[in-house]
Design a protein around this motif. Structure first.
Motif, short mmCIF file in Angstrom:
data_model
loop_
_atom_site.label_atom_id
_atom_site.label_comp_id
_atom_site.label_asym_id
_atom_site.label_seq_id
_atom_site.Cartn_x
_atom_site.Cartn_y
_atom_site.Cartn_z
N MET A 64 49.42 34.61 32.73
CA MET A 64 48.75 33.94 33.83
C MET A 64 49.81 33.51 34.84
O MET A 64 50.75 32.80 34.50
N VAL A 65 49.66 33.93 36.07
CA VAL A 65 50.63 33.65 37.14
C VAL A 65 50.13 32.47 37.96
O VAL A 65 48.94 32.41 38.30
N ALA A 66 51.02 31.54 38.27
CA ALA A 66 50.64 30.35 39.04
C ALA A 66 50.15 30.75 40.43
O ALA A 66 50.72 31.64 41.07
N PRO A 67 49.09 30.10 40.94
CA PRO A 67 48.58 30.42 42.29
C PRO A 67 49.64 30.34 43.37
O PRO A 67 49.64 31.14 44.30
N MET A 68 50.56 29.36 43.25
CA MET A 68 51.59 29.23 44.28
C MET A 68 52.53 30.43 44.31
O MET A 68 53.24 30.64 45.30
N GLU A 69 52.52 31.23 43.24
CA GLU A 69 53.35 32.43 43.20
C GLU A 69 52.62 33.64 43.75
O GLU A 69 53.19 34.42 44.53
N PHE A 70 51.34 33.81 43.38
CA PHE A 70 50.69 35.07 43.77
C PHE A 70 49.88 34.98 45.06
O PHE A 70 49.71 35.99 45.76
N ILE A 71 49.38 33.81 45.43
CA ILE A 71 48.57 33.73 46.66
C ILE A 71 49.40 34.05 47.91
O ILE A 71 48.93 34.80 48.78
N PRO A 72 50.64 33.53 48.04
CA PRO A 72 51.44 33.96 49.21
C PRO A 72 51.67 35.47 49.25
O PRO A 72 51.72 36.06 50.32
N LEU A 73 51.79 36.09 48.06
CA LEU A 73 51.98 37.54 48.03
C LEU A 73 50.73 38.26 48.52
O LEU A 73 50.82 39.27 49.23
N LEU A 74 49.57 37.74 48.17
CA LEU A 74 48.32 38.32 48.65
C LEU A 74 48.23 38.24 50.17
O LEU A 74 47.82 39.18 50.85
N GLU A 75 48.62 37.08 50.71
CA GLU A 75 48.51 36.88 52.16
C GLU A 75 49.52 37.73 52.91
O GLU A 75 49.21 38.33 53.95
N GLU A 76 50.75 37.80 52.40
CA GLU A 76 51.79 38.58 53.08
C GLU A 76 51.44 40.06 53.11
O GLU A 76 51.74 40.76 54.09
N SER A 77 50.82 40.55 52.05
CA SER A 77 50.54 41.98 51.94
C SER A 77 49.16 42.36 52.49
O SER A 77 48.78 43.53 52.43
N GLN A 78 48.42 41.38 53.02
CA GLN A 78 47.06 41.61 53.54
C GLN A 78 46.06 41.94 52.43
O GLN A 78 44.90 42.25 52.71
N LEU A 79 46.50 41.87 51.16
CA LEU A 79 45.57 42.13 50.06
C LEU A 79 44.57 41.00 49.88
O LEU A 79 43.59 41.15 49.14
N MET A 80 44.81 39.87 50.56
CA MET A 80 43.85 38.78 50.47
C MET A 80 42.50 39.19 51.09
O MET A 80 41.46 38.63 50.75
N ILE A 81 42.52 40.18 51.96
CA ILE A 81 41.25 40.62 52.59
C ILE A 81 40.31 41.22 51.55
O ILE A 81 39.17 40.75 51.41
N PRO A 82 40.70 42.25 50.77
CA PRO A 82 39.77 42.74 49.75
C PRO A 82 39.53 41.74 48.63
O PRO A 82 38.41 41.64 48.11
N VAL A 83 40.57 40.98 48.24
CA VAL A 83 40.38 39.98 47.18
C VAL A 83 39.42 38.89 47.66
O VAL A 83 38.58 38.41 46.90
N GLY A 84 39.55 38.51 48.92
CA GLY A 84 38.67 37.49 49.47
C GLY A 84 37.21 37.91 49.43
O GLY A 84 36.31 37.09 49.18
N LYS A 85 36.95 39.19 49.66
CA LYS A 85 35.57 39.68 49.59
C LYS A 85 35.06 39.65 48.15
O LYS A 85 33.89 39.34 47.90
N TRP A 86 35.97 39.96 47.22
CA TRP A 86 35.59 39.87 45.79
C TRP A 86 35.29 38.42 45.41
O TRP A 86 34.32 38.14 44.69
N ILE A 87 36.12 37.49 45.90
CA ILE A 87 35.89 36.07 45.62
C ILE A 87 34.54 35.64 46.15
O ILE A 87 33.74 34.97 45.45
N ALA A 88 34.22 36.00 47.41
CA ALA A 88 32.96 35.61 48.02
C ALA A 88 31.78 36.16 47.23
O ALA A 88 30.81 35.43 46.94
#
Length: 568
Positions: A358-382
């Protein structure tokens, strides 16, 4: 430049002229010497030829005026200040780089060394110097006028040579502007260039005269700090923070800018410039990943964590491509402040890497945002959160689900349609979905965020501002931002029982929110005494914190908080 009448050399300069003539024939540099007692200056012919100085001999005031006229306007005060320090005896010698205007009109980088000394028996003060073209004008930064990464490399090699000879090391510090990509996206590159110039100006203004600021790639700047210790580096970063604490005003538009820093000490962590630069970049990257607006000192442990983050980038990408395998949601309850009944939950993203860790959110969330992968993950979250909200509303009809929203998602044109599609597909009321954006992000661009928020609110979704009080424009938020819920950060709860100031801040914030039709949720409540004060004295509307529940899986949340509430 107007030619001046030839001035007769003083007796002292006449005695020196033989040596001066020998020097000017044996060096390609530009020479000058001034008899300060008689206020007469003598310069080498190549200065007249290449820079258009009026004559080889002139009085000191004309000499000073001529030099001020060829210095770049943005550097004149800094350069003359150092010259005056030497003349007044506060510095033994000076060395400075600046841009000088050639006869043909172009500015070229020059390095000037100067010193002052008495000629003989304590009489006849002489002020002399030599300067040369640096031959690297194409390597100077066109936007800020600073020396570039090539000169930083050269300066670091000199510092490393000195460290080998004397044992005196120092630090390499890299400064990066936080969220600079957003500046260029929201406004334009011209505006971004002005931000770079203003940041460079403010940092240079607080640096010691023998320090140089270098412009690196993108939004980064470099500083070499000889002899620095940990406390020195921290003090320098704090000074830079203070220099940038006031909002910039560019084209009648206010913009608040923060910077992060990464520093590495030499020769402890390396004796090669490229290695040290990589280490400083790693420290800067870690500073930005762990919240921005901070300085991080390099260590081997930190570097290993940074390397792991690079590996995590690829791991996350594979997870996203595999339908968000490894991602999951936990839910932290939100309760009504008066009767403590469950009214909703905040959906919190979790990620398990390919090795099962399990990776801490403070480690992986910035990586999601920097790589623009937060866009597809955000849709999955919603999609996941709205579906679960529908299921839980069968047990608690007025249940609301809070979903964190990043600026990256808000900039994505398809985001709004994706959320609306989830709401309609699962048949939940739009007002039962709350989108949370942090205050640190909100202040980046009021106008754009307000336009997006207005569109979402018109559809019926609720908007919350998270982490209130941790940004820099909290009061300005009330004036500029239309939202429904304000979430006050845990920072104001930790000492609220002992701090009258914190209590009053919360009371006044709640009253202000209520006066403009916003409700207040306070985060981080952990004790009953805190709850009593916040619910009765401060009159907050809802509460989220460990006192009422930690984040739980879907099954754990249902077992702990929805048990006994049968689906309707």
């Amino acid at each position: 430049m107007r030619r001046t009448d030839r001035v007769t050399l003083s007796p002292l300069l006449k005695r020196l002229k033989l040596y001066f003539d020998l020097l000017k024939r044996t060096t390609s540099g530009y020479l000058y010497v001034v008899d300060m007692e008689n206020k007469i200056a003598m310069v080498s012919p190549n200065i007249v030829r290449d820079f258009g100085i009026p004559a080889e001999t002139m009085d000191f005031l004309e000499f000073r005026q001529a030099w001020r006229s060829i210095m770049h306007p943005t550097e004149c005060a800094r350069v003359t200040g150092i010259f005056d320090e030497v003349l007044q005896g506060r510095m033994r010698e000076g060395c400075i780089e600046f841009r000088a205007k050639m006869r043909k009109g172009s500015y070229e980088w020059v390095e000037c060394r100067c010193a002052a000394s008495f000629a003989y028996e304590g009489k006849g003060l002489l002020y002399a110097g030599i300067f040369r073209l640096m031959g690297q004008r194409t390597h100077a930064d066109a936007v800020t006028g600073l020396l570039s990464k090539y000169q930083l490399e050269q300066r670091m090699k000199e510092a490393l040579d000195e460290a080998r000879e004397t044992g005196r090391g120092g630090a390499l510090m890299i400064i990066g502007i936080d969220n600079f990509k957003i500046i260029n996206e929201v406004y334009n590159r011209s505006f971004g260039d002005q931000v770079l110039r203003e940041v460079a100006h403010r940092i240079r203004r607080i640096l010691a005269t023998d320090f140089r600021l270098y412009k690196l790639d993108g939004d980064e700047f470099g500083i070499v700090y000889p002899g620095a210790r940990k406390a020195d580096v921290e003090a320098l970063y704090k000074s830079i923070q203070t220099a940038l604490s006031e909002p910039q005003k560019i084209n009648d538009r206010k913009y608040f800018c923060t910077v992060s820093g990464g520093a590495v000490f030499f020769p402890q962590f390396g004796k090669d410039y490229l290695v040290l630069h990589k280490y400083a970049e790693a420290a800067l990257s870690f500073a930005k990943q762990s919240g921005k607006n901070k300085n991080v000192l390099f260590s081997k442990e930190l570097y290993n964590r940074w390397l792991r983050s690079l590996t995590a980038h690829e791991d996350i990408r594979r997870s996203v491509e595999d339908d968000c395998r490894g991602f999951s949601l936990c839910f932290q309850p939100q309760v009504h402040a008066v009767d403590q009944r469950i009214i909703g939950a905040e959906a919190l993203l979790r990620w398990q890497n390919s090795k099962g860790r399990m990776v801490a959110p403070m480690e992986f969330i910035p990586l999601l945002e920097e790589s623009q992968l937060m866009i597809p993950v955000g849709k999955w979250i919603a999609d996941t959160a709205v579906r679960i909200c529908r299921d839980w509303q069968r047990r608690v009809p007025d249940f609301r689900m809070s979903i964190n929203l990043s600026y990256v998602q808000l900039r994505d044109p398809s985001f709004k349609d994706a959320v609306k599609s989830c709401v309609e597909r699962y048949g939940v009321a739009p007002e039962s979905i709350v989108l949370e954006l942090t205050e640190r992000t909100v202040i980046a661009d009021w106008n754009f965020i307000n336009r997006e928020f207005s569109s979402l609110r018109e559809y019926g979704l609720k908007i919350a501002m998270d982490d209130f009080g941790t940004g820099c424009s909290s009061l300005e938020m009330f004036k500029n931002l239309a939202c429904d819920i304000v979430k006050i950060d845990r920072a104001f709860v930790k000492e609220i029982l002992s701090s009258d100031f914190d209590r009053r801040i919360v009371e006044y914030t709640v009253a202000l929110c209520h006066s403009v039709g916003m409700s207040v949720c306070i985060e981080g409540v952990e004790t009953w005494d805190e709850y009593e004060l916040l619910s009765k004295s401060c009159k907050v509307d809802s509460i989220q914190g460990y006192l009422f529940g930690r984040p739980e899986t879907q099954e754990g949340f249902e077992e702990k908080f929805l048990r006994g509430k049968e689906p309707s």
